[in-house]
Every structure is written in structure tokens, then in C-alpha cells.
Design a protein around this motif. Structure first.
Motif, PDB file in Angstrom:
ATOM      1  N   PRO A  42       0.958  -1.292  -0.140  1.00  0.00           N
ATOM      2  CA  PRO A  42      -0.090  -0.082  -0.248  1.00  0.00           C
ATOM      3  C   PRO A  42       0.808   1.416   0.126  1.00  0.00           C
ATOM      4  O   PRO A  42       0.313   2.361  -0.458  1.00  0.00           O
ATOM      5  N   LEU A  43       2.034   1.223   0.700  1.00  0.00           N
ATOM      6  CA  LEU A  43       2.835   2.317   0.617  1.00  0.00           C
ATOM      7  C   LEU A  43       4.267   2.129   0.338  1.00  0.00           C
ATOM      8  O   LEU A  43       4.951   1.183   0.618  1.00  0.00           O
ATOM      9  N   HIS A  44       5.161   3.045  -0.352  1.00  0.00           N
ATOM     10  CA  HIS A  44       6.277   3.035  -0.656  1.00  0.00           C
ATOM     11  C   HIS A  44       7.054   3.173   1.020  1.00  0.00           C
ATOM     12  O   HIS A  44       6.588   3.821   1.797  1.00  0.00           O
ATOM     13  N   ARG A  45       8.297   2.870   1.092  1.00  0.00           N
ATOM     14  CA  ARG A  45       9.039   2.770   2.243  1.00  0.00           C
ATOM     15  C   ARG A  45      10.634   3.375   2.076  1.00  0.00           C
ATOM     16  O   ARG A  45      11.199   2.535   1.130  1.00  0.00           O
ATOM     17  N   PHE A  46      10.736   4.400   2.628  1.00  0.00           N
ATOM     18  CA  PHE A  46      12.292   5.054   2.337  1.00  0.00           C
ATOM     19  C   PHE A  46      13.006   5.050   3.551  1.00  0.00           C
ATOM     20  O   PHE A  46      14.343   5.525   3.646  1.00  0.00           O
ATOM     21  N   ARG A  47      12.703   4.344   4.649  1.00  0.00           N
ATOM     22  CA  ARG A  47      13.762   4.179   5.769  1.00  0.00           C
ATOM     23  C   ARG A  47      13.446   2.652   6.172  1.00  0.00           C
ATOM     24  O   ARG A  47      12.497   2.022   6.067  1.00  0.00           O
ATOM     25  N   ASP A  48      14.460   2.252   7.154  1.00  0.00           N
ATOM     26  CA  ASP A  48      14.590   0.955   7.458  1.00  0.00           C
ATOM     27  C   ASP A  48      13.520   0.916   8.663  1.00  0.00           C
ATOM     28  O   ASP A  48      13.126   1.930   9.190  1.00  0.00           O
ATOM     29  N   ARG A  49      13.349  -0.280   9.051  1.00  0.00           N
ATOM     30  CA  ARG A  49      12.080  -0.715  10.136  1.00  0.00           C
ATOM     31  C   ARG A  49      12.999  -0.272  11.455  1.00  0.00           C
ATOM     32  O   ARG A  49      14.228  -0.615  11.620  1.00  0.00           O
ATOM     33  N   SER A  50      12.334   0.404  12.458  1.00  0.00           N
ATOM     34  CA  SER A  50      12.805   0.657  13.622  1.00  0.00           C
ATOM     35  C   SER A  50      12.698  -0.462  14.552  1.00  0.00           C
ATOM     36  O   SER A  50      11.955  -1.432  14.124  1.00  0.00           O
ATOM     37  N   ASP A  51      13.348  -0.429  15.909  1.00  0.00           N
ATOM     38  CA  ASP A  51      13.378  -1.773  16.786  1.00  0.00           C
ATOM     39  C   ASP A  51      12.101  -1.811  17.141  1.00  0.00           C
ATOM     40  O   ASP A  51      11.441  -2.807  17.448  1.00  0.00           O
ATOM     41  N   HIS A  58       7.652  -9.504  17.000  1.00  0.00           N
ATOM     42  CA  HIS A  58       8.027 -10.312  17.941  1.00  0.00           C
ATOM     43  C   HIS A  58       9.341 -11.098  17.385  1.00  0.00           C
ATOM     44  O   HIS A  58       9.666 -12.293  17.454  1.00  0.00           O
ATOM     45  N   ILE A  59      10.024 -10.216  16.823  1.00  0.00           N
ATOM     46  CA  ILE A  59      11.500 -10.617  16.508  1.00  0.00           C
ATOM     47  C   ILE A  59      12.428 -10.296  17.559  1.00  0.00           C
ATOM     48  O   ILE A  59      12.392  -9.557  18.167  1.00  0.00           O
ATOM     49  N   LEU A  60      13.184 -11.429  17.866  1.00  0.00           N
ATOM     50  CA  LEU A  60      14.194 -11.355  18.941  1.00  0.00           C
ATOM     51  C   LEU A  60      15.336 -10.065  18.707  1.00  0.00           C
ATOM     52  O   LEU A  60      15.870 -10.137  17.391  1.00  0.00           O
ATOM     53  N   PRO A  61      15.663  -9.388  19.530  1.00  0.00           N
ATOM     54  CA  PRO A  61      16.681  -8.150  19.565  1.00  0.00           C
ATOM     55  C   PRO A  61      17.822  -8.491  18.678  1.00  0.00           C
ATOM     56  O   PRO A  61      18.531  -7.638  17.962  1.00  0.00           O
ATOM     57  N   GLU A  62      18.504  -9.598  19.075  1.00  0.00           N
ATOM     58  CA  GLU A  62      19.462 -10.242  18.332  1.00  0.00           C
ATOM     59  C   GLU A  62      19.592 -10.381  17.092  1.00  0.00           C
ATOM     60  O   GLU A  62      20.599 -10.406  16.215  1.00  0.00           O
ATOM     61  N   HIS A  63      18.319 -10.440  16.470  1.00  0.00           N
ATOM     62  CA  HIS A  63      18.175 -10.583  14.979  1.00  0.00           C
ATOM     63  C   HIS A  63      17.531  -9.274  14.048  1.00  0.00           C
ATOM     64  O   HIS A  63      17.046  -9.419  12.964  1.00  0.00           O
ATOM     65  N   PHE A  64      17.461  -8.309  14.890  1.00  0.00           N
ATOM     66  CA  PHE A  64      16.957  -7.116  14.245  1.00  0.00           C
ATOM     67  C   PHE A  64      17.725  -6.762  13.143  1.00  0.00           C
ATOM     68  O   PHE A  64      17.072  -6.257  12.024  1.00  0.00           O
ATOM     69  N   LYS A  65      18.968  -6.670  13.129  1.00  0.00           N
ATOM     70  CA  LYS A  65      19.826  -6.372  11.933  1.00  0.00           C
ATOM     71  C   LYS A  65      19.535  -7.009  10.682  1.00  0.00           C
ATOM     72  O   LYS A  65      19.661  -6.683   9.677  1.00  0.00           O
ATOM     73  N   GLU A  66      19.072  -8.296  10.720  1.00  0.00           N
ATOM     74  CA  GLU A  66      18.902  -9.231   9.599  1.00  0.00           C
ATOM     75  C   GLU A  66      17.393  -8.816   9.147  1.00  0.00           C
ATOM     76  O   GLU A  66      17.018  -8.971   7.865  1.00  0.00           O
ATOM     77  N   TYR A  67      16.565  -8.169   9.774  1.00  0.00           N
ATOM     78  CA  TYR A  67      15.073  -7.808   9.270  1.00  0.00           C
ATOM     79  C   TYR A  67      14.812  -6.289   9.034  1.00  0.00           C
ATOM     80  O   TYR A  67      13.603  -5.856   9.089  1.00  0.00           O
TER      81      TYR A  67
END
Length: 96
Positions: A42-51, A58-67
Motif C-alpha cells: 500500500p505504501l512506499h518505504r524510504f527508511r529501515d524498520r525501527s526497533d 516478535h523478532i528477537l533483538p539479536e536478529h533485528f539487523k537481519e530484518y
């Protein structure tokens, strides 16, 4: 300043704005060789996802960089999810 690109469809922000001014918007999506839509959003995205966004999935904090540039929750490896998500999944399947 470098040109900003949509992280999902790789279209430039300037081209998207210009198409909107002409009332002929560029949609965020991908088309295959035959012209069929493979996916659209529905929308374009110009920034990475925030924490915060990643934690809400429900992503574990140690895997944030991968997603950071995740397109769909279906791309998340179940092993990278927290226990709360695993509990919700068990309840939904009727195992709990």
C-alpha cells in the motif's frame, strides 16, 4: 544529497512525487516477465524498520539487523521469534 529510493520497489522518491502530481501514481510493487503483478504494497518505504516495529513483529533483538528491510512477516524465520509469538502460534493451532 543522494537520491532516495524506495526500499521495497527501488523507485526514486522524486519520480514517485512527480507521478503523484500528474495524478498517475507509481505503485509500490513488482511485475514479472509476463506483466503479472508478483506483489504490491500500500505504501512506499524510504527508511529501515525501527526497533519498535521489529519488536511488534516478535523478532528477537539479536536478529533485528537481519530484518531492517523486511517486506513481509512471512520472511521471518520462526527461530528468530520470541516466546510470546510461539505461545500465540500454539494457541492459534489449538495445541495449548
Amino acid at each position: 544529497m543522494p537520491e532516495r529510493l524506495c526500499l521495497q520497489c527501488n523507485e526514486s522518491e522524486d519520480a514517485i512525487r512527480e507521478s503523484q502530481r500528474r495524478r498517475d501514481p507509481i505503485y509500490c510493487g513488482a511485475v514479472d516477465y509476463f506483466g503479472e503483478v508478483e506483489w504490491d504494497l500500500p505504501l512506499h518505504r524510504f527508511r529501515d524498520r525501527s526497533d519498535r516495529e521489529l519488536a511488534s513483529l516478535h523478532i528477537l533483538p539479536e536478529h533485528f539487523k537481519e530484518y531492517r528491510r523486511l517486506l513481509s512477516p512471512w520472511e521471518i524465520n520462526d527461530a528468530h521469534r520470541d516466546a510470546e509469538w510461539a505461545g500465540d502460534k500454539t494457541r492459534a493451532s489449538g495445541d495449548a
